[in-house]
Design a protein around this motif. Sequence first.
Motif, PDB file in Angstrom:
ATOM      1  N   ASP A 185      15.335  61.496 -50.599  1.00 25.19           N
ATOM      2  CA  ASP A 185      15.134  60.171 -50.053  1.00 25.19           C
ATOM      3  C   ASP A 185      15.386  60.115 -48.666  1.00 25.19           C
ATOM      4  O   ASP A 185      15.328  58.961 -48.029  1.00 25.19           O
ATOM      5  N   THR A 186      14.989  60.467 -48.348  1.00 26.03           N
ATOM      6  CA  THR A 186      14.581  60.808 -46.884  1.00 26.03           C
ATOM      7  C   THR A 186      12.883  61.672 -46.420  1.00 26.03           C
ATOM      8  O   THR A 186      12.527  61.545 -47.096  1.00 26.03           O
ATOM      9  N   PHE A 187      12.772  60.521 -45.459  1.00 23.19           N
ATOM     10  CA  PHE A 187      10.971  60.429 -45.282  1.00 23.19           C
ATOM     11  C   PHE A 187      10.504  62.177 -44.320  1.00 23.19           C
ATOM     12  O   PHE A 187      11.111  62.656 -43.554  1.00 23.19           O
ATOM     13  N   PRO A 207      16.915  61.070 -40.843  1.00 24.76           N
ATOM     14  CA  PRO A 207      16.858  60.563 -41.909  1.00 24.76           C
ATOM     15  C   PRO A 207      16.447  58.868 -41.369  1.00 24.76           C
ATOM     16  O   PRO A 207      16.692  58.363 -41.916  1.00 24.76           O
ATOM     17  N   THR A 235      13.538  57.463 -42.241  1.00 24.59           N
ATOM     18  CA  THR A 235      13.837  57.042 -43.491  1.00 24.59           C
ATOM     19  C   THR A 235      13.126  55.212 -44.425  1.00 24.59           C
ATOM     20  O   THR A 235      12.390  54.482 -44.050  1.00 24.59           O
ATOM     21  N   ARG A 282       6.952  51.879 -45.958  1.00 28.03           N
ATOM     22  CA  ARG A 282       5.748  52.681 -47.496  1.00 28.03           C
ATOM     23  C   ARG A 282       4.604  51.504 -47.346  1.00 28.03           C
ATOM     24  O   ARG A 282       3.601  52.920 -47.152  1.00 28.03           O
TER      25      ARG A 282
END
Length: 286
Positions: free
Chosen positions: A156-158, A163, A166, A171
């Motif tokens: 769930d993180t970039f 974190p 994100t 995106r």
Amino acid sequence: MDTSTYKSEVAAAFNSAAASYDRLGVEFFTPMGRRLVERAAPGEGERVLDVGCGRGACVFPAAERVGPTGRVVGIDVAEAMIEEAAKEAALRGAGTVELRVMDGEHPDFEPGSFDVVLGSYSVIFLPDAPSALARYAPLLSPGGRLAFTSPVFSEDTFPFLPPVFTELIPRELLLDLPPQWQPERLSQRFNSWLADPADLARTLEGAGFQDVSVVDESVQLVAESGLAWVDWSHTQGMRLLWNHLANDKRQQLRDRLITSLDAMREGDGPLTIDTPVRYVTATADA
């Protein structure tokens, strides 16, 4: 992945950034590298190899530990990085340090040449890192140690960034990136063996290592401002992302990050981001 194109692109990016790499007043790679050396604990007289050495965040702390009877070799695919590290070695009078341009995926050393192999935010980015790691096990003496750092990857993180980023990187700004640089593709590439400590241990055991230890610690990333962080990000691995963005999207992301990061500062104080780092150590099979 076209590995030759990937390596050429990485080398070109770091060659162009070498003069300012880790020199824009942002603290991260230096304290992380020193901590990695502490965890690897090279001793007096030992022989150390640093893979993807950059300007020497691990090389010089390691040289301090091995002393005048030891040896530290730093390798990097970017010639300009080696040149900058060599200048630093000369300034320090570090006569036990040797620096070479070399492809870290195919190390060219005799078996048993080293007691410790280091790789801070480097070996994991080789095109086929698990296979490359298997080439390092024979280079170690019996009981020799491997130690490297990695981002703490999660679903769930970039990828690669703390974190907090994100939510800061939309995106839709990244849709024009080549397929291999899309966040989803990066997650597939790295999470498959790095996200779960059990998977990581199995990978290293398959590469010829044992006694695998995976420890996550926080490193404080400190920058004077959001602008300082963005300028610094052009000198490290994120430069590859910036290079692939169209001009308008690059400017949008730049403005968004500067504004958002400055909002995280306390008054006129520096930007401070707690960044999770994974420290991995293992011992070569006898």
